[in-house]
Design a protein around this motif. Structure first.
Motif, PDB file in Angstrom:
ATOM      1  N   ALA A 163       0.805  -1.219   0.000  1.00  0.00           N
ATOM      2  CA  ALA A 163       0.000   0.000   0.000  1.00  0.00           C
ATOM      3  C   ALA A 163       0.838   1.270   0.000  1.00  0.00           C
ATOM      4  CB  ALA A 163      -0.944   0.004   1.204  1.00  0.00           C
ATOM      5  N   ILE A 164       2.066   1.196   0.534  1.00  0.00           N
ATOM      6  CA  ILE A 164       2.928   2.380   0.643  1.00  0.00           C
ATOM      7  C   ILE A 164       4.238   2.098  -0.082  1.00  0.00           C
ATOM      8  CG2 ILE A 164       4.085   3.977   2.208  1.00  0.00           C
ATOM      9  CD1 ILE A 164       2.035   3.270   4.340  1.00  0.00           C
ATOM     10  N   ALA A 176       0.593   8.950   5.304  1.00  0.00           N
ATOM     11  CA  ALA A 176       1.452   8.202   4.381  1.00  0.00           C
ATOM     12  C   ALA A 176       0.628   7.224   3.555  1.00  0.00           C
ATOM     13  CB  ALA A 176       2.528   7.456   5.164  1.00  0.00           C
ATOM     14  N   LEU A 177      -0.330   6.568   4.187  1.00  0.00           N
ATOM     15  CA  LEU A 177      -1.191   5.654   3.441  1.00  0.00           C
ATOM     16  C   LEU A 177      -2.007   6.413   2.406  1.00  0.00           C
ATOM     17  CD1 LEU A 177      -2.287   2.819   2.985  1.00  0.00           C
ATOM     18  CD2 LEU A 177      -3.963   3.242   4.798  1.00  0.00           C
ATOM     19  N   GLY A 178      -2.461   7.617   2.761  1.00  0.00           N
ATOM     20  CA  GLY A 178      -3.199   8.435   1.807  1.00  0.00           C
ATOM     21  C   GLY A 178      -2.358   8.813   0.602  1.00  0.00           C
ATOM     22  N   LEU A 179      -1.075   9.085   0.832  1.00  0.00           N
ATOM     23  CA  LEU A 179      -0.168   9.396  -0.268  1.00  0.00           C
ATOM     24  C   LEU A 179       0.180   8.158  -1.083  1.00  0.00           C
ATOM     25  CD1 LEU A 179       2.397  11.762   1.533  1.00  0.00           C
ATOM     26  CD2 LEU A 179       0.816  12.419  -0.284  1.00  0.00           C
ATOM     27  N   GLY A 180       0.206   7.024  -0.412  1.00  0.00           N
ATOM     28  CA  GLY A 180       0.627   5.790  -1.075  1.00  0.00           C
ATOM     29  C   GLY A 180       2.128   5.711  -1.250  1.00  0.00           C
ATOM     30  N   GLU A 181       2.870   6.596  -0.556  1.00  0.00           N
ATOM     31  CA  GLU A 181       4.327   6.648  -0.641  1.00  0.00           C
ATOM     32  C   GLU A 181       4.893   7.036   0.713  1.00  0.00           C
ATOM     33  OE1 GLU A 181       4.781   8.251  -5.267  1.00  0.00           O
ATOM     34  OE2 GLU A 181       4.860   9.655  -3.585  1.00  0.00           O
ATOM     35  N   GLY A 182       6.164   6.667   0.924  1.00  0.00           N
ATOM     36  CA  GLY A 182       6.808   7.046   2.165  1.00  0.00           C
ATOM     37  C   GLY A 182       8.142   6.359   2.335  1.00  0.00           C
ATOM     38  N   VAL A 183       8.682   6.482   3.542  1.00  0.00           N
ATOM     39  CA  VAL A 183       9.970   5.868   3.863  1.00  0.00           C
ATOM     40  C   VAL A 183       9.771   4.858   4.989  1.00  0.00           C
ATOM     41  CG1 VAL A 183      11.357   7.808   3.059  1.00  0.00           C
ATOM     42  CG2 VAL A 183      10.486   7.805   5.406  1.00  0.00           C
TER      43      VAL A 183
END
Length: 274
Positions: free
Chosen positions: A141-142, A158-165
């Protein structure tokens, strides 16, 4: 695996400050998966205060710097022998009950999307499979993408963006595990390389979930694996801020900036570089 660490954190102040007080969680954990051969922490013009091991088994040390000071370097160097225990934190001594880590914090608070993501554990054959399913769901998901989130980004954001570290992956996994009634906590440490042996951000973070019969087990959604011999564990907490390797306060009006450099390599690589 024998890993060497060279970790430097530089604090600079726009105007000299009267002094700085810091709390460090920079000493590797004591458990069967890692043995410290040598380890040293230095602080520019720093005075080391008391040191103790807290209820979670983490070594905490106090440092102070008397100003005026415009720049401080915190340097960590050392060598650790590591073993692959399939993520199990075997032999780690602590007194805090696992149920304490069911309490959520702002970065790990669930929203509707995180609750939906936690349904990945439905139908699992026991807690271990459920934890693996939750970790895989977060990884899917991320997407791992540096620079798109900030230190205060929450798991929901972060889940809303679908991106992260890695911090975002850990927060999301902790959030959905706690929602399922599984104690979970944030872990900070170092990583030599990813699962394919490629270079990775050496300062790393992952999550641990308490599983009956196994105890604390690490899960790293950012690399779709459990921590193995490539990892060095430092400390744990409810979230990234709680488990931060360095926390502190400066006395004075000067704005603070921070730069971090971390290198983790095998002993063979270090010898080649010398």
């Amino acid at each position: 695996m024998r890993l060497t660490v060279d970790h430097v954190t530089c604090y600079r102040y726009a105007a000299p400050v009267r002094g700085v007080v810091q709390s460090h969680r920079l000493t590797p954990s004591v458990f069967e998966g890692q043995t410290v051969l040598d380890w040293k922490v230095t602080v520019t013009d720093g005075l080391q205060g008391g040191s103790f091991r807290d209820g979670a088994g983490d070594r905490i040390s106090a440092w102070s710097v008397i100003g005026p000071v415009s720049e401080i370097l915190v340097q960590v160097t050392g060598t650790v022998d590591t073993r692959d225990l399939a993520g199990v934190l075997r032999g780690h001594r602590e007194t805090v009950r696992p149920e304490v880590y069911l309490r959520d914090t702002l970065p790990t608070r669930v929203d509707t999307a995180l609750i939906d993501l936690s349904e990945a554990a439905e139908g699992a054959d026991g807690p271990l499979e459920a934890a693996h399913r939750l970790s895989a769901a977060v990884a899917e998901a991320i997407a791992y993408r540096p620079g798109v989130t900030e230190a205060h980004t929450t798991a929901a954001e972060a889940l809303g963006l679908g991106e992260g570290v890695c911090q975002d992956h850990a927060h999301a996994l902790i959030a959905i595990a706690r929602h399922r009634g599984m104690p979970a906590r944030y872990v900070s440490g170092y990583l030599f390389a990813d699962a394919e042996g490629k270079a990775h951000e050496a300062a790393h973070a992952w999550a641990e979930i308490w599983l009956p019969g196994l105890g604390w087990v690490g899960f790293d959604p950012a690399n779709a694996c459990c921590p193995d011999e490539r990892y060095i564990r430092l400390s744990s907490g409810f979230d990234a801020q709680d488990a931060a390797p360095i926390r502190g306060i400066a006395r004075g009006p000067g704005a603070e900036t921070m730069a971090v450099r971390v290198a983790v390599c095998t002993q063979g690589q270090q010898q080649e570089q010398q």
